[in-house]
Design a protein around this motif. Structure first.
Motif, PDB file in Angstrom:
ATOM      1  N   VAL A   6       0.841  -1.193   0.000  1.00 42.83           N
ATOM      2  CA  VAL A   6       0.000   0.000   0.000  1.00 42.83           C
ATOM      3  C   VAL A   6       0.878   1.246   0.000  1.00 42.83           C
ATOM      4  CG1 VAL A   6      -1.689   1.307   1.349  1.00 42.83           C
ATOM      5  CG2 VAL A   6      -1.921  -1.171   1.147  1.00 42.83           C
ATOM      6  N   GLN A   7       1.963   1.223   0.742  1.00 41.74           N
ATOM      7  CA  GLN A   7       2.863   2.375   0.814  1.00 41.74           C
ATOM      8  C   GLN A   7       3.481   2.686  -0.547  1.00 41.74           C
ATOM      9  OE1 GLN A   7       3.026  -0.292   2.879  1.00 41.74           O
ATOM     10  NE2 GLN A   7       2.202   0.603   4.746  1.00 41.74           N
ATOM     11  N   ASP A   8       3.858   1.647  -1.296  1.00 41.73           N
ATOM     12  CA  ASP A   8       4.419   1.869  -2.635  1.00 41.73           C
ATOM     13  C   ASP A   8       3.398   2.512  -3.568  1.00 41.73           C
ATOM     14  OD1 ASP A   8       6.855   0.804  -1.874  1.00 41.73           O
ATOM     15  OD2 ASP A   8       6.417  -1.190  -2.688  1.00 41.73           O
ATOM     16  N   ILE A   9       2.153   2.083  -3.459  1.00 42.62           N
ATOM     17  CA  ILE A   9       1.102   2.674  -4.293  1.00 42.62           C
ATOM     18  C   ILE A   9       0.883   4.129  -3.901  1.00 42.62           C
ATOM     19  CG2 ILE A   9      -1.352   2.599  -4.895  1.00 42.62           C
ATOM     20  CD1 ILE A   9      -1.196  -0.452  -4.429  1.00 42.62           C
ATOM     21  N   GLN A  10       0.857   4.398  -2.593  1.00 42.69           N
ATOM     22  CA  GLN A  10       0.622   5.760  -2.122  1.00 42.69           C
ATOM     23  C   GLN A  10       1.754   6.703  -2.509  1.00 42.69           C
ATOM     24  OE1 GLN A  10       0.011   4.927   2.051  1.00 42.69           O
ATOM     25  NE2 GLN A  10      -2.219   5.100   1.832  1.00 42.69           N
ATOM     26  N   SER A  11       2.969   6.190  -2.574  1.00 45.71           N
ATOM     27  CA  SER A  11       4.101   7.054  -2.895  1.00 45.71           C
ATOM     28  C   SER A  11       4.116   7.477  -4.366  1.00 45.71           C
ATOM     29  CB  SER A  11       5.425   6.388  -2.528  1.00 45.71           C
ATOM     30  OG  SER A  11       5.664   5.283  -3.373  1.00 45.71           O
ATOM     31  N   ASP A  12       3.585   6.622  -5.261  1.00 48.05           N
ATOM     32  CA  ASP A  12       3.569   6.968  -6.686  1.00 48.05           C
ATOM     33  C   ASP A  12       2.386   6.285  -7.382  1.00 48.05           C
ATOM     34  OD1 ASP A  12       4.180   7.889  -9.186  1.00 48.05           O
ATOM     35  OD2 ASP A  12       6.098   6.838  -9.353  1.00 48.05           O
ATOM     36  N   GLY A  23      -0.645  -3.926 -18.492  1.00 49.52           N
ATOM     37  CA  GLY A  23      -1.005  -5.335 -18.432  1.00 49.52           C
ATOM     38  C   GLY A  23      -0.524  -6.073 -17.207  1.00 49.52           C
ATOM     39  N   GLU A  24       0.159  -5.402 -16.299  1.00 53.95           N
ATOM     40  CA  GLU A  24       0.689  -6.062 -15.111  1.00 53.95           C
ATOM     41  C   GLU A  24      -0.410  -6.221 -14.059  1.00 53.95           C
ATOM     42  OE1 GLU A  24       4.680  -5.555 -12.351  1.00 53.95           O
ATOM     43  OE2 GLU A  24       4.366  -4.220 -14.055  1.00 53.95           O
ATOM     44  N   ALA A  25      -0.404  -7.346 -13.364  1.00 52.87           N
ATOM     45  CA  ALA A  25      -1.370  -7.607 -12.286  1.00 52.87           C
ATOM     46  C   ALA A  25      -0.617  -7.646 -10.955  1.00 52.87           C
ATOM     47  CB  ALA A  25      -2.078  -8.926 -12.524  1.00 52.87           C
ATOM     48  N   PHE A  26      -1.294  -7.260  -9.886  1.00 52.89           N
ATOM     49  CA  PHE A  26      -0.652  -7.143  -8.576  1.00 52.89           C
ATOM     50  C   PHE A  26      -1.517  -7.730  -7.471  1.00 52.89           C
ATOM     51  CE2 PHE A  26       0.942  -3.606 -11.050  1.00 52.89           C
ATOM     52  CZ  PHE A  26       2.285  -3.604 -10.754  1.00 52.89           C
ATOM     53  N   ILE A  27      -0.845  -8.216  -6.435  1.00 55.08           N
ATOM     54  CA  ILE A  27      -1.472  -8.484  -5.153  1.00 55.08           C
ATOM     55  C   ILE A  27      -1.043  -7.325  -4.262  1.00 55.08           C
ATOM     56  CG2 ILE A  27      -1.538  -9.974  -3.120  1.00 55.08           C
ATOM     57  CD1 ILE A  27      -2.850 -11.305  -5.456  1.00 55.08           C
ATOM     58  N   VAL A  28      -2.009  -6.588  -3.711  1.00 54.68           N
ATOM     59  CA  VAL A  28      -1.714  -5.458  -2.835  1.00 54.68           C
ATOM     60  C   VAL A  28      -1.658  -5.985  -1.407  1.00 54.68           C
ATOM     61  CG1 VAL A  28      -2.490  -3.196  -2.039  1.00 54.68           C
ATOM     62  CG2 VAL A  28      -2.899  -3.886  -4.409  1.00 54.68           C
ATOM     63  N   VAL A  29      -0.570  -5.637  -0.701  1.00 54.05           N
ATOM     64  CA  VAL A  29      -0.398  -6.111   0.674  1.00 54.05           C
ATOM     65  C   VAL A  29      -0.198  -4.940   1.633  1.00 54.05           C
ATOM     66  CG1 VAL A  29       0.568  -8.338  -0.015  1.00 54.05           C
ATOM     67  CG2 VAL A  29       2.095  -6.414   0.376  1.00 54.05           C
ATOM     68  N   LEU A  35      -4.400  -7.808   0.647  1.00 53.05           N
ATOM     69  CA  LEU A  35      -5.646  -7.042   0.726  1.00 53.05           C
ATOM     70  C   LEU A  35      -6.495  -7.146  -0.527  1.00 53.05           C
ATOM     71  CD1 LEU A  35      -4.310  -3.708   2.245  1.00 53.05           C
ATOM     72  CD2 LEU A  35      -5.471  -5.564   3.437  1.00 53.05           C
ATOM     73  N   ALA A  36      -5.842  -7.123  -1.671  1.00 54.90           N
ATOM     74  CA  ALA A  36      -6.610  -7.077  -2.918  1.00 54.90           C
ATOM     75  C   ALA A  36      -5.773  -7.565  -4.079  1.00 54.90           C
ATOM     76  CB  ALA A  36      -7.068  -5.643  -3.190  1.00 54.90           C
ATOM     77  N   GLU A  37      -6.476  -7.910  -5.137  1.00 55.92           N
ATOM     78  CA  GLU A  37      -5.819  -8.223  -6.408  1.00 55.92           C
ATOM     79  C   GLU A  37      -6.205  -7.113  -7.374  1.00 55.92           C
ATOM     80  OE1 GLU A  37      -6.215 -11.446 -10.008  1.00 55.92           O
ATOM     81  OE2 GLU A  37      -6.643 -12.116  -7.979  1.00 55.92           O
ATOM     82  N   VAL A  38      -5.226  -6.521  -8.013  1.00 55.88           N
ATOM     83  CA  VAL A  38      -5.475  -5.459  -8.993  1.00 55.88           C
ATOM     84  C   VAL A  38      -4.951  -5.948 -10.333  1.00 55.88           C
ATOM     85  CG1 VAL A  38      -5.029  -3.062  -9.641  1.00 55.88           C
ATOM     86  CG2 VAL A  38      -5.234  -3.677  -7.229  1.00 55.88           C
ATOM     87  N   ARG A  39      -5.816  -5.916 -11.330  1.00 52.25           N
ATOM     88  CA  ARG A  39      -5.413  -6.360 -12.661  1.00 52.25           C
ATOM     89  C   ARG A  39      -6.142  -5.535 -13.700  1.00 52.25           C
ATOM     90  NH1 ARG A  39      -9.515 -10.857 -13.702  1.00 52.25           N
ATOM     91  NH2 ARG A  39     -10.574 -10.846 -11.729  1.00 52.25           N
TER      92      ARG A  39
END
Length: 79
Positions: A6-12, A23-29, A35-39
């Protein structure tokens, strides 16, 4: 599938969204808790399918529009 905090997402957030668009998919932790899957969403075709796409691959029987048997109709109606 990549993992991102979450911190990496919040920073940028813009960089994160660009990666998803690419096209990249992520598991947010958060910590070590997933916490979530983002794709990326599936893309919608930009033009209509061509007419006759499946021509010759199957045949429609002559009685395709005959009434259904009574027992089948009852199943549809929940009786």
């Amino acid at each position: 599938m990549s993992t991102i905090s979450v911190q990496d997402i919040q920073s940028d957030p813009l960089s994160f969204l660009r990666r998803v668009e690419a096209g990249e998919a992520f598991i947010v932790v958060r910590g070590e808790q997933p916490l979530a899957e983002v794709r990326p969403l599936a893309t919608v075709p930009s033009q209509p399918r061509p007419f006759g796409l499946c021509a010759g691959r199957f045949t429609v029987p002559a009685d395709f529009d005959r009434p259904l048997p009574d027992d089948t109709l009852k199943e549809f109606e929940g009786a």
